[in-house]
Design a protein around this motif. Structure first.
Motif, PDB file in Angstrom:
ATOM      1  N   HIS A 194       0.834  -1.219   0.000  1.00  0.00           N
ATOM      2  CA  HIS A 194       0.000   0.000   0.000  1.00  0.00           C
ATOM      3  C   HIS A 194       0.859   1.257   0.000  1.00  0.00           C
ATOM      4  O   HIS A 194       0.657   2.161   0.805  1.00  0.00           O
ATOM      5  CB  HIS A 194      -0.967   0.008   1.182  1.00  0.00           C
ATOM      6  CG  HIS A 194      -2.239   0.736   0.847  1.00  0.00           C
ATOM      7  ND1 HIS A 194      -2.684   1.828   1.533  1.00  0.00           N
ATOM      8  CD2 HIS A 194      -3.142   0.520  -0.126  1.00  0.00           C
ATOM      9  CE1 HIS A 194      -3.812   2.264   0.995  1.00  0.00           C
ATOM     10  NE2 HIS A 194      -4.123   1.501  -0.015  1.00  0.00           N
ATOM     11  N   HIS A 270      -8.591   7.858   6.225  1.00  0.00           N
ATOM     12  CA  HIS A 270      -7.308   7.397   5.676  1.00  0.00           C
ATOM     13  C   HIS A 270      -6.459   8.612   5.347  1.00  0.00           C
ATOM     14  O   HIS A 270      -6.971   9.651   4.948  1.00  0.00           O
ATOM     15  CB  HIS A 270      -7.539   6.558   4.406  1.00  0.00           C
ATOM     16  CG  HIS A 270      -6.358   5.717   4.044  1.00  0.00           C
ATOM     17  ND1 HIS A 270      -5.298   6.209   3.330  1.00  0.00           N
ATOM     18  CD2 HIS A 270      -6.062   4.436   4.342  1.00  0.00           C
ATOM     19  CE1 HIS A 270      -4.400   5.255   3.182  1.00  0.00           C
ATOM     20  NE2 HIS A 270      -4.824   4.169   3.788  1.00  0.00           N
ATOM     21  N   ARG A 271      -5.162   8.435   5.544  1.00  0.00           N
ATOM     22  CA  ARG A 271      -4.232   9.522   5.237  1.00  0.00           C
ATOM     23  C   ARG A 271      -4.311   9.914   3.766  1.00  0.00           C
ATOM     24  O   ARG A 271      -4.151  11.070   3.409  1.00  0.00           O
ATOM     25  CB  ARG A 271      -2.787   9.063   5.539  1.00  0.00           C
ATOM     26  CG  ARG A 271      -2.451   8.961   7.001  1.00  0.00           C
ATOM     27  CD  ARG A 271      -1.719  10.191   7.516  1.00  0.00           C
ATOM     28  NE  ARG A 271      -1.188   9.979   8.850  1.00  0.00           N
ATOM     29  CZ  ARG A 271      -1.884  10.239   9.947  1.00  0.00           C
ATOM     30  NH1 ARG A 271      -3.129  10.656   9.855  1.00  0.00           N
ATOM     31  NH2 ARG A 271      -1.347  10.040  11.134  1.00  0.00           N
ATOM     32  N   LYS A 274      -9.370   9.837  -0.043  1.00  0.00           N
ATOM     33  CA  LYS A 274     -10.467  10.792   0.246  1.00  0.00           C
ATOM     34  C   LYS A 274     -11.690  10.343  -0.547  1.00  0.00           C
ATOM     35  O   LYS A 274     -12.518  11.127  -0.958  1.00  0.00           O
ATOM     36  CB  LYS A 274     -10.028  12.212  -0.114  1.00  0.00           C
ATOM     37  CG  LYS A 274      -8.771  12.662   0.659  1.00  0.00           C
ATOM     38  CD  LYS A 274      -8.886  12.371   2.162  1.00  0.00           C
ATOM     39  CE  LYS A 274      -7.560  12.500   2.914  1.00  0.00           C
ATOM     40  NZ  LYS A 274      -7.641  11.968   4.305  1.00  0.00           N
ATOM     41  N   ARG A 279     -10.260  -1.429  -1.449  1.00  0.00           N
ATOM     42  CA  ARG A 279     -10.152  -2.724  -0.768  1.00  0.00           C
ATOM     43  C   ARG A 279     -11.382  -2.977   0.106  1.00  0.00           C
ATOM     44  O   ARG A 279     -11.829  -4.112   0.266  1.00  0.00           O
ATOM     45  CB  ARG A 279      -8.872  -2.756   0.062  1.00  0.00           C
ATOM     46  CG  ARG A 279      -7.603  -2.493  -0.743  1.00  0.00           C
ATOM     47  CD  ARG A 279      -6.408  -2.244   0.136  1.00  0.00           C
ATOM     48  NE  ARG A 279      -6.575  -1.021   0.930  1.00  0.00           N
ATOM     49  CZ  ARG A 279      -5.685  -0.632   1.843  1.00  0.00           C
ATOM     50  NH1 ARG A 279      -4.605  -1.365   2.086  1.00  0.00           N
ATOM     51  NH2 ARG A 279      -5.884   0.475   2.522  1.00  0.00           N
TER      52      ARG A 279
HETATM   53  C1  SDX Z   1      -4.324   1.514   7.557  1.00  0.00           C
HETATM   54  O1  SDX Z   1      -1.409   4.408   5.021  1.00  0.00           O
HETATM   55  C2  SDX Z   1      -1.835   3.252   4.721  1.00  0.00           C
HETATM   56  O2  SDX Z   1      -1.826   2.888   3.576  1.00  0.00           O
HETATM   57  C3  SDX Z   1      -2.308   2.381   5.856  1.00  0.00           C
HETATM   58  C4  SDX Z   1      -3.159   1.225   5.410  1.00  0.00           C
HETATM   59  C5  SDX Z   1      -2.317   0.195   4.695  1.00  0.00           C
HETATM   60  O3  SDX Z   1      -2.883  -0.600   3.947  1.00  0.00           O
HETATM   61  O4  SDX Z   1      -1.113   0.147   5.001  1.00  0.00           O
HETATM   62  O5  SDX Z   1      -4.198   1.656   4.537  1.00  0.00           O
HETATM   63  C6  SDX Z   1      -3.798   0.521   6.611  1.00  0.00           C
HETATM   64  O6  SDX Z   1      -3.620   1.885   8.476  1.00  0.00           O
HETATM   65  C7  SDX Z   1      -5.715   2.088   7.341  1.00  0.00           C
HETATM   66  C8  SDX Z   1      -6.115   3.101   8.461  1.00  0.00           C
HETATM   67  C9  SDX Z   1      -6.533   2.282   9.666  1.00  0.00           C
HETATM   68  N1  SDX Z   1      -6.765   3.151  10.855  1.00  0.00           N
HETATM   69  C10 SDX Z   1      -8.008   3.373  11.274  1.00  0.00           C
HETATM   70  O7  SDX Z   1      -9.043   2.986  10.725  1.00  0.00           O
HETATM   71  C11 SDX Z   1      -8.070   4.153  12.590  1.00  0.00           C
HETATM   72  C12 SDX Z   1      -9.168   5.235  12.476  1.00  0.00           C
HETATM   73  N2  SDX Z   1      -8.731   6.186  11.480  1.00  0.00           N
HETATM   74  C13 SDX Z   1      -7.936   7.275  11.897  1.00  0.00           C
HETATM   75  O8  SDX Z   1      -7.204   7.170  13.046  1.00  0.00           O
HETATM   76  C14 SDX Z   1      -7.502   8.227  10.823  1.00  0.00           C
HETATM   77  O9  SDX Z   1      -8.458   8.273   9.862  1.00  0.00           O
HETATM   78  C15 SDX Z   1      -6.166   7.984  10.182  1.00  0.00           C
HETATM   79  C16 SDX Z   1      -5.077   7.909  11.201  1.00  0.00           C
HETATM   80  C17 SDX Z   1      -6.203   6.742   9.380  1.00  0.00           C
HETATM   81  C18 SDX Z   1      -5.919   9.193   9.305  1.00  0.00           C
HETATM   82  O10 SDX Z   1      -5.930  10.293  10.180  1.00  0.00           O
HETATM   83  P1  SDX Z   1      -5.806  11.752   9.597  1.00  0.00           P
HETATM   84  O11 SDX Z   1      -4.602  11.848   8.749  1.00  0.00           O
HETATM   85  O12 SDX Z   1      -5.988  12.735  10.702  1.00  0.00           O
HETATM   86  O13 SDX Z   1      -7.042  11.789   8.680  1.00  0.00           O
HETATM   87  P2  SDX Z   1      -7.468  13.039   7.973  1.00  0.00           P
HETATM   88  O14 SDX Z   1      -6.375  14.064   7.873  1.00  0.00           O
HETATM   89  O15 SDX Z   1      -8.099  12.621   6.707  1.00  0.00           O
HETATM   90  O16 SDX Z   1      -8.587  13.623   9.013  1.00  0.00           O
HETATM   91  C19 SDX Z   1      -9.338  14.677   8.603  1.00  0.00           C
HETATM   92  C20 SDX Z   1     -10.227  14.992   9.781  1.00  0.00           C
HETATM   93  C21 SDX Z   1      -9.467  15.255  11.063  1.00  0.00           C
HETATM   94  O17 SDX Z   1     -10.261  16.195  11.770  1.00  0.00           O
HETATM   95  P3  SDX Z   1      -9.734  17.759  11.798  1.00  0.00           P
HETATM   96  O18 SDX Z   1      -8.381  17.720  12.457  1.00  0.00           O
HETATM   97  O19 SDX Z   1      -9.694  18.184  10.353  1.00  0.00           O
HETATM   98  O20 SDX Z   1     -10.781  18.476  12.615  1.00  0.00           O
HETATM   99  O21 SDX Z   1     -11.089  13.882  10.069  1.00  0.00           O
HETATM  100  C22 SDX Z   1     -10.895  13.464  11.413  1.00  0.00           C
HETATM  101  C23 SDX Z   1      -9.541  13.978  11.844  1.00  0.00           C
HETATM  102  O22 SDX Z   1      -9.547  14.193  13.250  1.00  0.00           O
HETATM  103  N3  SDX Z   1     -10.891  11.995  11.382  1.00  0.00           N
HETATM  104  C24 SDX Z   1     -11.803  11.229  11.986  1.00  0.00           C
HETATM  105  C25 SDX Z   1     -11.446   9.922  11.674  1.00  0.00           C
HETATM  106  N4  SDX Z   1     -10.346   9.902  10.911  1.00  0.00           N
HETATM  107  C26 SDX Z   1     -10.003  11.215  10.736  1.00  0.00           C
HETATM  108  N5  SDX Z   1     -12.869  11.542  12.756  1.00  0.00           N
HETATM  109  C27 SDX Z   1     -13.597  10.486  13.214  1.00  0.00           C
HETATM  110  N6  SDX Z   1     -13.321   9.173  12.945  1.00  0.00           N
HETATM  111  C28 SDX Z   1     -12.253   8.865  12.190  1.00  0.00           C
HETATM  112  N7  SDX Z   1     -11.977   7.598  11.932  1.00  0.00           N
END
Ligand code: SDX
Length: 394
Positions: A194, A270-271, A274, A279
C-alpha cells in the motif's frame, strides 16, 4: 516531489521516495500494483501471483509462476530450532509480540541470506520471508492456544496451507474448504502492499541503514501493530461489538464528531484515500460470501457495520472531511467468521504485507544513492545556555 518540507532557515529536505511498485489515487479511490487495479487482481489473480508481480514488476508466465510457487512452497518449513524460540514466550503473549520477535530472530537462523550486497542472498531472503510467514503466524496462533504446531504441507496452496496450520489438530484431519481458502487468499491479496504507509516507510528507513532483511521486516511488523495502522481491524471489531445494536449508532457517530472526545470511528478515514478505499468495497462483498458459507446469517456485527457505514456516509461531517471506510472496516468481520480471534487480525495483516515490505526493501536497496532516510526537524526547544551548578538552581 511529494513530502518536500521547507524549514525556516531556508533548509529543504525531501522525505519522499520514488517507487514503481504501488500507486494510490486518493481522490478516485484507486489502488494500482505495477499498474494493475486491485479490484481486478482480487477478482482474477491470486496472492502468490500478486507477490510475483510486486517483486519482479510483471505478471508471470505459467512457467515462471510454477517455478516461483515451487520455491515458496519448498521454503515454508522453519529451522526446527526456532520452535524453542516460540516456547520461550508466555502462553498469553499477544501473537504479534511473538511474530515480531521470531521475525527479528530469523537473521540468527538464516545468516546465509543476510548479506544485502549479494543479489542472490537478497533473493533467497525474500523467498524465505514470504514462504515462512504463514508458518510463523500459524505457530504463534497455535502457541497462544496451548496447541501443538502443525507443519506445512507441500500439496496445499498458500492460503490452504495457512488455514490448515491454524485449524488442524493431530487428532483429526482438516479438510481445507476451497471457498474459505479463496476468501483467505483474497484477504492476503488486498493487504499485500500500500505505497509508503507507516510500516513500509519503517522498512525503507531501516533498509537504508544496511540492516539485514529480517531485521527490516521485523521493524515493519512492529510498526504495523499500532491501533491507528494495522491494529485498526482489531480495534474496529471491538468498536462494532461495543456499539452492539443499530439503535446505538447515532451515539457513536456523535462521539466521533465531538472534538473533545478522543473517540474515532475505527476502520474509517485514511491519510491518502479521500474516497472509498477500493479494498473495503471488495471486502464488503466478501463478508457476505464468507458469512453465508459459515452459515452465519443476520450477523449482528455485520448489520451494525453496514448501518454504521450508511449513516456515516449520509452525515455531512464525514462527507465534508472525506472520511470513508478503509481496508480495516470489514476485514475483522470476515476473519472472525473464519474462526480467528481478534488477536490474530494484525498477524494476518503482517503476513499479507510481508511481500509489500520485501518489494519496497529491494527497491530501496536498488537506489544508487542508498539515500539514508533522515528527515530533518524544526527545532523549537531552549536556545543555547551554559551549565548551571545544582547549588545555583532555583
Ligand atoms: C491503515 O497508510 C496506509 O496505507 C495504511 C493502510 C495500509 O494498507 O497500510 O491503509 C492501513 O492503516 C488504514 C487506516 C486504519 N486506521 C483506522 O481505521 C483508525 C481510524 N482512522 C484514523 O485514526 C484516521 O483516519 C487515520 C489515522 C487513518 C488518518 O488520520 P488523519 O490523517 O488525521 O485523517 P485526515 O487528515 O483525513 O482527518 C481529517 C479529519 C481530522 O479532523 P480535523 O483535524 O480536520 O478536525 O477527520 C478526522 C480527523 O480528526 N478523522 C476522523 C477519523 N479519521 C479522521 N474523525 C472520526 N473518525 C475517524 N476515523
Amino acid at each position: 516531489k511529494a513530502g518536500v518540507f521547507t524549514h525556516d532557515p531556508g533548509f529543504t529536505s525531501t522525505s519522499s521516495c520514488e517507487s514503481t511498485i504501488t500507486f494510490i489515487d486518493g481522490e478516485k479511490g484507486q489502488l494500482l500494483h505495477r499498474g494493475y487495479p486491485i479490484d481486478q487482481l482480487a477478482a482474477k489473480s491470486h496472492y502468490l501471483e500478486v507477490c510475483y508481480l510486486l517483486l519482479y514488476g510483471e505478471l508471470p508466465t505459467a512457467a515462471q509462476m510454477e517455478d516461483f510457487e515451487y520455491r515458496v512452497t519448498h521454503h515454508s518449513m522453519l529451522h526446527d530450532q526456532m520452535q524453542y524460540f516460540f516456547r520461550g514466550f508466555r502462553r498469553d503473549a499477544h501473537p504479534m509480540a511473538i511474530i515480531v520477535g521470531v521475525m527479528g530472530a530469523m537473521s540468527a537462523f538464516y545468516h546465509d541470506s543476510t548479506d544485502i550486497t549479494d543479489p542472490w542472498q537478497r533473493e533467497v531472503a525474500s523467498i524465505r520471508m514470504i514462504a515462512k510467514m504463514p508458518t510463523i503466524v500459524a505457530w504463534a496462533f497455535k502457541y497462544s492456544m496451548g496447541m501443538p504446531f502443525i507443519y506445512p504441507r507441500n500439496d496445499l496452496d498458500y492460503a490452504g496451507n495457512f488455514l490448515r496450520m491454524c485449524f488442524a489438530v493431530p487428532a483429526e484431519e482438516y479438510e481445507v474448504d476451497p471457498i474459505l481458502a479463496r476468501a483467505m487468499d483474497r484477504i492476503f491479496t488486498l493487504h499485500a502492499d500500500h505505497e509508503q504507509n507507516a510500516s513500509t516507510s519503517t522498512v525503507r528507513l531501516a533498509s537504508s541503514s544496511g540492516a539485514n532483511p529480517f531485521a527490516c521486516i521485523a521493524a515493519g511488523a512492529a510498526c504495523l501493530w499500532g491501533p491507528a495502522h494495522g491494529g485498526a481491524n482489531e480495534a474496529c471489531l471491538m468498536m462494532l461489538r461495543e456499539i452492539g445494536t443499530v439503535d446505538r449508532i447515532p451515539e457513536f457517530i456523535a462521539r466521533a464528531k465531538d472534538k473533545d472526545d478522543p473517540f474515532r470511528l475505527m476502520g474509517f478515514g485514511h491519510r491518502v484515500y479521500k474516497n472509498v478505499d477500493p479494498r473495503a468495497k471488495v471486502l464488503k462483498a466478501s463478508a457476505d460470501e464468507v458469512l453465508d458459507l459459515m452459515g452465519i446469517h443476520n450477523n449482528p456485527t455485520l448489520q451494525v457495520a453496514k448501518e454504521l457505514e450508511k449513516q456515516a456516509l449520509e452525515d455531512p461531517y464525514f462527507a465534508e472531511k472525506k472520511l470513508f471506510p478503509n481496508v480495516d472496516f470489514y476485514s475483522g468481520i470476515i476473519l472472525e467468521a473464519m474462526g480467528f480471534p481478534t488477536s490474530m487480525f494484525t498477524p494476518i495483516f503482517a503476513l499479507s504485507r510481508t511481500v509489500g515490505w520485501i518489494s519496497q526493501w529491494k527497491e530501496q536497496l536498488s537506489d544508487p544513492e542508498h539515500k539514508i532516510g533522515r528527515p530533518r526537524q524544526l527545532y523549537t526547544g531552549a536556545p543555547y545556555r551554559d551549565y548551571v551548578e545544582v547549588e545555583e538552581r532555583g
